[in-house]
Design a protein around this motif. Structure first.
Motif, PDB file in Angstrom:
ATOM      1  N   GLY A  24      16.700  18.343 -49.644  1.00  0.00           N
ATOM      2  CA  GLY A  24      16.513  17.030 -49.363  1.00  0.00           C
ATOM      3  C   GLY A  24      15.357  17.665 -48.765  1.00  0.00           C
ATOM      4  N   GLU A  25      14.362  17.049 -48.460  1.00  0.00           N
ATOM      5  CA  GLU A  25      12.615  16.939 -48.067  1.00  0.00           C
ATOM      6  C   GLU A  25      12.292  17.778 -46.959  1.00  0.00           C
ATOM      7  OE1 GLU A  25       9.153  14.411 -48.956  1.00  0.00           O
ATOM      8  OE2 GLU A  25      10.267  14.290 -50.616  1.00  0.00           O
ATOM      9  N   LYS A  26      11.870  18.386 -46.251  1.00  0.00           N
ATOM     10  CA  LYS A  26      10.982  19.342 -44.872  1.00  0.00           C
ATOM     11  C   LYS A  26      10.264  17.789 -45.610  1.00  0.00           C
ATOM     12  CE  LYS A  26      12.795  23.763 -45.881  1.00  0.00           C
ATOM     13  NZ  LYS A  26      12.350  25.084 -45.155  1.00  0.00           N
ATOM     14  N   GLY A  27       9.892  17.885 -43.306  1.00  0.00           N
ATOM     15  CA  GLY A  27       8.488  16.484 -43.237  1.00  0.00           C
ATOM     16  C   GLY A  27       8.396  17.453 -42.546  1.00  0.00           C
ATOM     17  N   ARG A  28       7.168  16.553 -41.874  1.00  0.00           N
ATOM     18  CA  ARG A  28       6.247  16.873 -41.092  1.00  0.00           C
ATOM     19  C   ARG A  28       6.399  16.607 -39.174  1.00  0.00           C
ATOM     20  NH1 ARG A  28       2.404  20.523 -41.034  1.00  0.00           N
ATOM     21  NH2 ARG A  28       1.361  20.244 -40.080  1.00  0.00           N
ATOM     22  N   CYS A  29       6.437  17.672 -38.541  1.00  0.00           N
ATOM     23  CA  CYS A  29       6.498  16.754 -37.015  1.00  0.00           C
ATOM     24  C   CYS A  29       8.550  16.773 -36.815  1.00  0.00           C
ATOM     25  CB  CYS A  29       5.513  15.719 -36.069  1.00  0.00           C
ATOM     26  SG  CYS A  29       3.848  15.764 -36.979  1.00  0.00           S
ATOM     27  N   ALA A  30       8.912  17.473 -37.162  1.00  0.00           N
ATOM     28  CA  ALA A  30      10.823  17.340 -36.701  1.00  0.00           C
ATOM     29  C   ALA A  30      10.555  16.860 -37.424  1.00  0.00           C
ATOM     30  CB  ALA A  30      10.656  17.470 -35.108  1.00  0.00           C
ATOM     31  N   ALA A  82      13.260  20.494 -25.148  1.00  0.00           N
ATOM     32  CA  ALA A  82      11.609  21.723 -23.963  1.00  0.00           C
ATOM     33  C   ALA A  82      10.434  20.524 -24.760  1.00  0.00           C
ATOM     34  CB  ALA A  82      11.769  23.102 -24.716  1.00  0.00           C
ATOM     35  N   LEU A  83      10.633  19.826 -25.927  1.00  0.00           N
ATOM     36  CA  LEU A  83       9.327  19.337 -26.174  1.00  0.00           C
ATOM     37  C   LEU A  83       8.946  18.248 -25.692  1.00  0.00           C
ATOM     38  CD1 LEU A  83       6.788  18.838 -28.043  1.00  0.00           C
ATOM     39  CD2 LEU A  83       8.486  18.018 -30.130  1.00  0.00           C
ATOM     40  N   GLY A  84      10.431  17.677 -25.524  1.00  0.00           N
ATOM     41  CA  GLY A  84      10.439  16.549 -24.337  1.00  0.00           C
ATOM     42  C   GLY A  84       9.361  16.827 -23.433  1.00  0.00           C
ATOM     43  N   MET A  92       0.794  18.757 -27.930  1.00  0.00           N
ATOM     44  CA  MET A  92       1.144  17.623 -28.731  1.00  0.00           C
ATOM     45  C   MET A  92       0.543  18.329 -30.447  1.00  0.00           C
ATOM     46  SD  MET A  92       1.517  14.857 -30.420  1.00  0.00           S
ATOM     47  CE  MET A  92       2.625  13.361 -28.698  1.00  0.00           C
ATOM     48  N   ARG A  93      -0.957  18.470 -29.405  1.00  0.00           N
ATOM     49  CA  ARG A  93      -1.546  19.294 -31.369  1.00  0.00           C
ATOM     50  C   ARG A  93      -0.878  20.220 -31.378  1.00  0.00           C
ATOM     51  NH1 ARG A  93      -6.032  18.606 -27.066  1.00  0.00           N
ATOM     52  NH2 ARG A  93      -5.546  20.795 -26.563  1.00  0.00           N
ATOM     53  N   ALA A  94      -0.319  20.900 -30.925  1.00  0.00           N
ATOM     54  CA  ALA A  94       0.690  22.614 -31.869  1.00  0.00           C
ATOM     55  C   ALA A  94       1.556  21.395 -32.883  1.00  0.00           C
ATOM     56  CB  ALA A  94       1.190  23.315 -30.296  1.00  0.00           C
ATOM     57  N   MET A  95       2.434  20.778 -32.498  1.00  0.00           N
ATOM     58  CA  MET A  95       3.494  20.229 -33.058  1.00  0.00           C
ATOM     59  C   MET A  95       3.138  19.399 -33.737  1.00  0.00           C
ATOM     60  SD  MET A  95       5.419  16.744 -33.017  1.00  0.00           S
ATOM     61  CE  MET A  95       4.759  15.832 -31.764  1.00  0.00           C
ATOM     62  N   LEU A  96       2.334  18.705 -34.239  1.00  0.00           N
ATOM     63  CA  LEU A  96       1.534  18.109 -35.166  1.00  0.00           C
ATOM     64  C   LEU A  96       1.306  18.625 -36.197  1.00  0.00           C
ATOM     65  CD1 LEU A  96      -1.422  14.939 -33.401  1.00  0.00           C
ATOM     66  CD2 LEU A  96       1.312  14.912 -34.543  1.00  0.00           C
ATOM     67  N   GLU A  97       1.049  20.267 -36.098  1.00  0.00           N
ATOM     68  CA  GLU A  97       1.121  21.919 -36.881  1.00  0.00           C
ATOM     69  C   GLU A  97       2.580  22.011 -37.060  1.00  0.00           C
ATOM     70  OE1 GLU A  97      -1.767  21.943 -38.416  1.00  0.00           O
ATOM     71  OE2 GLU A  97      -3.144  20.411 -37.189  1.00  0.00           O
ATOM     72  N   MET A  98       3.452  21.588 -37.272  1.00  0.00           N
ATOM     73  CA  MET A  98       4.546  21.935 -37.665  1.00  0.00           C
ATOM     74  C   MET A  98       5.739  21.166 -38.209  1.00  0.00           C
ATOM     75  SD  MET A  98       5.824  23.134 -33.889  1.00  0.00           S
ATOM     76  CE  MET A  98       4.882  23.951 -32.283  1.00  0.00           C
ATOM     77  N   ASP A  99       6.207  21.450 -39.130  1.00  0.00           N
ATOM     78  CA  ASP A  99       7.191  21.068 -39.845  1.00  0.00           C
ATOM     79  C   ASP A  99       8.367  21.115 -38.824  1.00  0.00           C
ATOM     80  OD1 ASP A  99       5.812  20.360 -42.169  1.00  0.00           O
ATOM     81  OD2 ASP A  99       6.364  21.872 -43.391  1.00  0.00           O
ATOM     82  N   LYS A 100       9.169  21.740 -39.472  1.00  0.00           N
ATOM     83  CA  LYS A 100      10.114  23.245 -38.370  1.00  0.00           C
ATOM     84  C   LYS A 100       9.853  23.045 -36.591  1.00  0.00           C
ATOM     85  CE  LYS A 100      12.361  26.519 -38.202  1.00  0.00           C
ATOM     86  NZ  LYS A 100      13.160  27.191 -38.563  1.00  0.00           N
ATOM     87  N   ILE A 101       9.997  21.942 -35.290  1.00  0.00           N
ATOM     88  CA  ILE A 101       9.634  22.517 -34.298  1.00  0.00           C
ATOM     89  C   ILE A 101       9.573  24.761 -33.972  1.00  0.00           C
ATOM     90  CG2 ILE A 101       8.787  21.422 -32.220  1.00  0.00           C
ATOM     91  CD1 ILE A 101       8.200  19.621 -33.175  1.00  0.00           C
ATOM     92  N   ASP A 102       8.535  24.476 -33.536  1.00  0.00           N
ATOM     93  CA  ASP A 102       9.013  26.187 -33.070  1.00  0.00           C
ATOM     94  C   ASP A 102       9.075  26.348 -31.610  1.00  0.00           C
ATOM     95  OD1 ASP A 102       8.654  28.898 -32.103  1.00  0.00           O
ATOM     96  OD2 ASP A 102       8.467  29.354 -34.548  1.00  0.00           O
ATOM     97  N   LEU A 108       5.541  26.025 -29.260  1.00  0.00           N
ATOM     98  CA  LEU A 108       4.684  25.132 -28.034  1.00  0.00           C
ATOM     99  C   LEU A 108       4.418  25.557 -26.165  1.00  0.00           C
ATOM    100  CD1 LEU A 108       7.534  22.777 -28.790  1.00  0.00           C
ATOM    101  CD2 LEU A 108       5.380  22.517 -29.294  1.00  0.00           C
ATOM    102  N   LYS A 109       5.544  26.790 -26.270  1.00  0.00           N
ATOM    103  CA  LYS A 109       6.097  27.270 -24.780  1.00  0.00           C
ATOM    104  C   LYS A 109       4.265  28.033 -24.887  1.00  0.00           C
ATOM    105  CE  LYS A 109      10.208  28.412 -23.484  1.00  0.00           C
ATOM    106  NZ  LYS A 109      10.848  29.775 -23.885  1.00  0.00           N
ATOM    107  N   GLN A 110       4.043  28.938 -25.651  1.00  0.00           N
ATOM    108  CA  GLN A 110       2.042  29.560 -25.541  1.00  0.00           C
ATOM    109  C   GLN A 110       1.290  28.511 -25.927  1.00  0.00           C
ATOM    110  OE1 GLN A 110       2.331  31.405 -29.628  1.00  0.00           O
ATOM    111  NE2 GLN A 110       3.784  32.762 -28.729  1.00  0.00           N
ATOM    112  N   ALA A 111       1.149  27.269 -26.544  1.00  0.00           N
ATOM    113  CA  ALA A 111       0.791  26.331 -25.915  1.00  0.00           C
ATOM    114  C   ALA A 111       0.613  25.689 -24.802  1.00  0.00           C
ATOM    115  CB  ALA A 111       0.901  24.832 -27.320  1.00  0.00           C
ATOM    116  N   TYR A 112       1.201  25.197 -24.250  1.00  0.00           N
ATOM    117  CA  TYR A 112       1.968  24.832 -22.405  1.00  0.00           C
ATOM    118  C   TYR A 112       0.936  26.169 -21.809  1.00  0.00           C
ATOM    119  CZ  TYR A 112       3.791  22.947 -18.989  1.00  0.00           C
ATOM    120  OH  TYR A 112       4.803  22.385 -17.720  1.00  0.00           O
TER     121      TYR A 112
END
Length: 156
Positions: free
Chosen positions: A97-103, A119-121, A136-146, A150-154
């Motif tokens: 398939g195809e990987k997208g942005r933000c999960a 954890a994202l929610g 949110m800013r960190a998530m917007l930079e991701m494809d698969k969520i890490d 997110l914890k580091q950004a938080y």
């Protein structure tokens, strides 16, 4: 039986798709299979539809033909409890398939999925608006969520 369930329209590969999804999600099973008869419109004896469960969620797959295609306007939102679960589902569903942005991703059948750690929610709903904005800013930079990023950004 659920009162409302989703029906997925495939172009002749519903059975293949159902088996693919069942290989990925635990607690999955086929409930029923209907076949085209002499009246058609499909070839007699081929799969018309399948009712099945993925992780206890009832769905239907229909071999309806080439008239309609999947779009990201409708997707399956999958809540994951761990990074391991995110990683496993992401990789298996992305295969072909195809990987997208933000999960988001689109599988090899054209079906859209969102593979999202719970954890994202939780972080996005934090009462501290600045912490939530950093996540949110960190998530917007991701494809698969890490989750660790997110914890580091938080925390940062």
């Amino acid at each position: 039986m659920q009162k409302i369930s989703t029906c997925l329209w495939f172009d002749g590969n519903a059975e293949e798709a159902v088996h693919f999804y069942m290989s990925i999600f635990k607690n999955s099973k086929i409930e029923s299979i209907m076949y085209y008869g002499k009246a058609g419109p499909g070839e007699e004896g081929t799969v018309l539809s399948m009712t099945f469960q993925l992780d206890g969620q009832q769905l239907m797959a229909l071999n309806g033909g080439p008239q309609y295609k999947f779009t990201p306007a409708i997707s399956f939102f999958v809540s994951c409890e761990s990074q391991q679960e995110v990683d496993e589902l992401w990789e298996k569903l992305c295969e072909g398939g195809e990987k997208g942005r933000c999960a988001w991703l689109t599988d090899k059948y054209g079906v859209s999925w969102q593979i999202v750690p719970t954890a994202l929610g939780d972080m996005l709903q934090d009462k501290d608006a600045e912490k939530a904005a950093k996540v949110m800013r960190a998530m917007l930079e991701m494809d698969k969520i890490d989750i660790e990023i997110l914890k580091q950004a938080y925390a940062g």
